[in-house]
Motif scaffolding. Sequence first.
Motif, PDB file in Angstrom:
ATOM      1  N   PRO A  20       6.666  11.474   7.832  1.00  0.00           N
ATOM      2  CA  PRO A  20       5.581  11.909   6.948  1.00  0.00           C
ATOM      3  C   PRO A  20       4.746  10.728   6.463  1.00  0.00           C
ATOM      4  CG  PRO A  20       7.673  11.981   5.791  1.00  0.00           C
ATOM      5  CD  PRO A  20       7.982  11.643   7.223  1.00  0.00           C
ATOM      6  N   MET A  21       3.471  10.988   6.169  1.00  0.00           N
ATOM      7  CA  MET A  21       2.575   9.954   5.643  1.00  0.00           C
ATOM      8  C   MET A  21       3.009   9.503   4.252  1.00  0.00           C
ATOM      9  SD  MET A  21      -0.043   9.065   7.574  1.00  0.00           S
ATOM     10  CE  MET A  21      -1.423   8.702   6.509  1.00  0.00           C
ATOM     11  N   GLN A  22       3.480  10.443   3.436  1.00  0.00           N
ATOM     12  CA  GLN A  22       3.918  10.124   2.078  1.00  0.00           C
ATOM     13  C   GLN A  22       5.446  10.322   2.034  1.00  0.00           C
ATOM     14  OE1 GLN A  22       1.171   9.145   0.929  1.00  0.00           O
ATOM     15  NE2 GLN A  22      -0.399  10.599   1.456  1.00  0.00           N
ATOM     16  N   ARG A  23       6.083   9.583   1.161  1.00  0.00           N
ATOM     17  CA  ARG A  23       7.530   9.744   1.010  1.00  0.00           C
ATOM     18  C   ARG A  23       7.830   9.971  -0.473  1.00  0.00           C
ATOM     19  NH1 ARG A  23      12.088   6.545   0.287  1.00  0.00           N
ATOM     20  NH2 ARG A  23      10.817   4.678   0.098  1.00  0.00           N
ATOM     21  N   ALA A  73       8.564   7.558  -7.361  1.00  0.00           N
ATOM     22  CA  ALA A  73       8.421   6.098  -7.463  1.00  0.00           C
ATOM     23  C   ALA A  73       8.816   5.614  -8.846  1.00  0.00           C
ATOM     24  CB  ALA A  73       6.987   5.698  -7.146  1.00  0.00           C
ATOM     25  N   ARG A  74       9.540   4.510  -8.876  1.00  0.00           N
ATOM     26  CA  ARG A  74       9.992   3.903 -10.139  1.00  0.00           C
ATOM     27  C   ARG A  74       9.201   2.654 -10.486  1.00  0.00           C
ATOM     28  NH1 ARG A  74      16.187   3.111 -10.135  1.00  0.00           N
ATOM     29  NH2 ARG A  74      15.617   2.259 -12.169  1.00  0.00           N
ATOM     30  N   GLY A 102       4.451  -0.841  -7.561  1.00  0.00           N
ATOM     31  CA  GLY A 102       4.631  -1.476  -6.259  1.00  0.00           C
ATOM     32  C   GLY A 102       5.362  -0.590  -5.267  1.00  0.00           C
ATOM     33  N   GLU A 103       6.381   0.094  -5.732  1.00  0.00           N
ATOM     34  CA  GLU A 103       7.114   1.016  -4.858  1.00  0.00           C
ATOM     35  C   GLU A 103       6.204   2.157  -4.409  1.00  0.00           C
ATOM     36  OE1 GLU A 103      10.726   4.295  -4.979  1.00  0.00           O
ATOM     37  OE2 GLU A 103      10.582   2.847  -6.618  1.00  0.00           O
ATOM     38  N   LEU A 104       5.405   2.678  -5.327  1.00  0.00           N
ATOM     39  CA  LEU A 104       4.501   3.774  -4.969  1.00  0.00           C
ATOM     40  C   LEU A 104       3.573   3.348  -3.845  1.00  0.00           C
ATOM     41  CD1 LEU A 104       3.204   6.609  -5.532  1.00  0.00           C
ATOM     42  CD2 LEU A 104       1.556   5.338  -6.912  1.00  0.00           C
ATOM     43  N   TRP A 113       3.314   5.809  -0.626  1.00  0.00           N
ATOM     44  CA  TRP A 113       1.988   6.407  -0.482  1.00  0.00           C
ATOM     45  C   TRP A 113       1.332   5.900   0.789  1.00  0.00           C
ATOM     46  CZ3 TRP A 113      -0.046  10.307  -3.141  1.00  0.00           C
ATOM     47  CH2 TRP A 113      -1.387  10.611  -2.939  1.00  0.00           C
ATOM     48  N   ASN A 114       0.768   6.808   1.589  1.00  0.00           N
ATOM     49  CA  ASN A 114       0.044   6.466   2.822  1.00  0.00           C
ATOM     50  C   ASN A 114       0.752   5.342   3.573  1.00  0.00           C
ATOM     51  OD1 ASN A 114      -1.748   6.130   4.889  1.00  0.00           O
ATOM     52  ND2 ASN A 114      -3.553   6.276   3.592  1.00  0.00           N
TER      53      ASN A 114
END
Length: 151
Positions: free
Chosen positions: A25-28, A33-34, A37-39, A44-45
């Motif tokens: 998937p493109m997003q996970r 996200a915590r 930076g993780e996001l 994301w993408n």
Amino acid sequence: MTRIRPTWLFVRLACLALVGFDVAPMQRDPILARSVGELWGERWNRVVSTWLRRQLFVPVARRTGSASAGVVAAFAWSTFLHAFMVAAALGLAPAATMGSYFVVQGVGVLVESRLTVHRWPRPLAHAWTILWVVGPSWLFVGPLLEIFGVP
């Protein structure tokens, strides 16, 4: 290793999906996200974040010896790309508004690394991330609404 441009990667993944292959998937789960930076870096993408990591973050961080410089390079490029697209549609002021969202996000990544947000309790780190990403989202959403003619 052969490098694939992001556009061709997307086309390749779409074709594989059409013929029945399982495609990542493109997003996970971005809502989990915590950290900021993780996001942006992992959730994301993922096609674009992988490209930014390989082409900007890692080379700049290695060359300078500073992960912060890599973060600045990746978010500077993202800022430019988003602002460029909005400038073509609406002009410089809305483009600057859109671009400033990504400047804020880059600052968020740099600030949270100093605060070691990844070590905070999960609910607090999650709240930090949501506030940092959603709080300034009007900078991103405003120009989009203008492009689509929403008053």
